[in-house]
Motif scaffolding. Structure first.
Motif, PDB file in Angstrom:
ATOM      1  N   ASP A 155      12.071   3.408  -1.839  1.00 31.26           N
ATOM      2  CA  ASP A 155      10.657   3.783  -1.947  1.00 31.26           C
ATOM      3  C   ASP A 155      10.015   3.386  -3.276  1.00 31.26           C
ATOM      4  N   PRO A 156      10.726   3.381  -4.403  1.00 27.80           N
ATOM      5  CA  PRO A 156      10.079   2.950  -5.652  1.00 27.80           C
ATOM      6  C   PRO A 156       9.547   1.520  -5.620  1.00 27.80           C
TER       7      PRO A 156
ATOM      8  N   GLY B 200      17.013  -2.689  13.940  1.00 24.68           N
ATOM      9  CA  GLY B 200      16.768  -1.261  13.849  1.00 24.68           C
ATOM     10  C   GLY B 200      16.175  -0.988  12.479  1.00 24.68           C
ATOM     11  N   THR B 201      15.045  -0.323  12.431  1.00 26.91           N
ATOM     12  CA  THR B 201      14.357  -0.067  11.160  1.00 26.91           C
ATOM     13  C   THR B 201      15.089   0.997  10.350  1.00 26.91           C
ATOM     14  N   LEU B 202      15.255   0.727   9.058  1.00 29.59           N
ATOM     15  CA  LEU B 202      15.769   1.721   8.115  1.00 29.59           C
ATOM     16  C   LEU B 202      14.677   2.092   7.111  1.00 29.59           C
ATOM     17  N   LYS B 203      14.136   1.105   6.423  1.00 23.57           N
ATOM     18  CA  LYS B 203      12.961   1.288   5.567  1.00 23.57           C
ATOM     19  C   LYS B 203      11.871   0.402   6.131  1.00 23.57           C
TER      20      LYS B 203
ATOM     21  N   TRP C  71       5.901   8.781   1.864  1.00 22.13           N
ATOM     22  CA  TRP C  71       6.962   7.780   1.923  1.00 22.13           C
ATOM     23  C   TRP C  71       6.556   6.477   2.592  1.00 22.13           C
ATOM     24  N   GLY C  72       5.305   6.368   3.036  1.00 24.09           N
ATOM     25  CA  GLY C  72       4.810   5.116   3.584  1.00 24.09           C
ATOM     26  C   GLY C  72       5.002   4.914   5.068  1.00 24.09           C
ATOM     27  N   TYR C  73       5.690   5.851   5.734  1.00 24.23           N
ATOM     28  CA  TYR C  73       5.979   5.692   7.165  1.00 24.23           C
ATOM     29  C   TYR C  73       6.195   7.073   7.763  1.00 24.23           C
TER      30      TYR C  73
END
Length: 224
Positions: A125-126, A57-60, A155-157
């Motif tokens: 995210d950093p 399951g994706t979190l980041k 945030w990239g997504y």
């Protein structure tokens, strides 16, 4: 050195073993696994798209490391994050056909899970390199809403915060009839191996190799 990194939830035990066989990839050991033989279902074909991620399951979502960041720093951040979070239940997972694919999804929306995933997006995210123009263009092929597009840029997504829906993917794109057939085949096989209530008890730092396959770098128990 991996090309991209991600923070996933990965199960352990019988569910993890079955997921590796079903998808054909065990991310824990970084090895291809033989698919089960099921009448009238080409398991290798329908799992081709999600195979590279393993059961997760994706979190980041996957990201390239930002300049000046290294894997050791990312590992330290994952360790600290996990130590500050307590394990929690999210109720019952159900087999569902949604957005064109079959997955195990929570029966009910869980606020604690939404908050946990949002925290993971922000904390890590950093470490994320800015998206390239090509990556942005690829994401926009999904016909994003204005909010999702802005989340992708920030945030990239795109599918985070209010647009986040936790799931353990079990197929690529399928038509409704094929999906129903797959669910019928999976249901008895998963009945006794999916914990209920389902517990989010760890985060897993993942790395993507040059062939596109994801490997578990370390699974950090939530001990907060």
């Amino acid at each position: 050195m991996f090309e991209r990194y991600a923070l996933f939830y990965t199960p352990i035990g019988p569910l993890a073993d079955f997921g590796a066989q079903w998808l054909g990839w065990d991310s824990g050991i970084g090895r291809a696994v033989s698919h089960p033989e099921i009448a009238d279902i080409d398991v290798a074909s329908i799992t081709r798209t999600p195979r590279k991620y393993g059961l997760h399951g994706t979190l980041k979502a996957p990201f390239r490391l930002a300049e000046g960041c290294d894997v050791a720093q990312l590992q330290d951040a994952a360790k600290v994050f996990a130590a500050g979070q307590a394990a929690f239940g999210i109720g019952t997972l159900c087999l569902r056909y949604r957005s064109g694919f079959v997955a195990l999804r929570p029966r009910n929306q869980d606020i604690a899970l939404q908050d946990f995933a949002a925290a993971a997006v922000k904390v890590f995210d950093p470490f994320r390199a800015t998206l390239t123009d090509a990556e942005i263009a690829r994401r926009r092929k999904a016909k994003l809403t204005a909010q999702q597009d802005q989340q992708m840029l920030n945030w990239g997504y795109p599918f985070i915060f209010d647009d986040f829906h936790f799931h353990l993917t079990l197929s690529g794109r399928l038509g409704a009839d094929d999906a129903a057939h797959v669910i019928d085949a999976l249901a008895p096989r998963l009945e006794n191996i999916v914990p209920d209530p389902f517990l989010i008890d760890a985060i897993t730092l993942m790395g993507q190799d040059a062939q596109g396959m994801f490997h578990q770098i370390h699974r950090y128990a939530l001990t907060g």
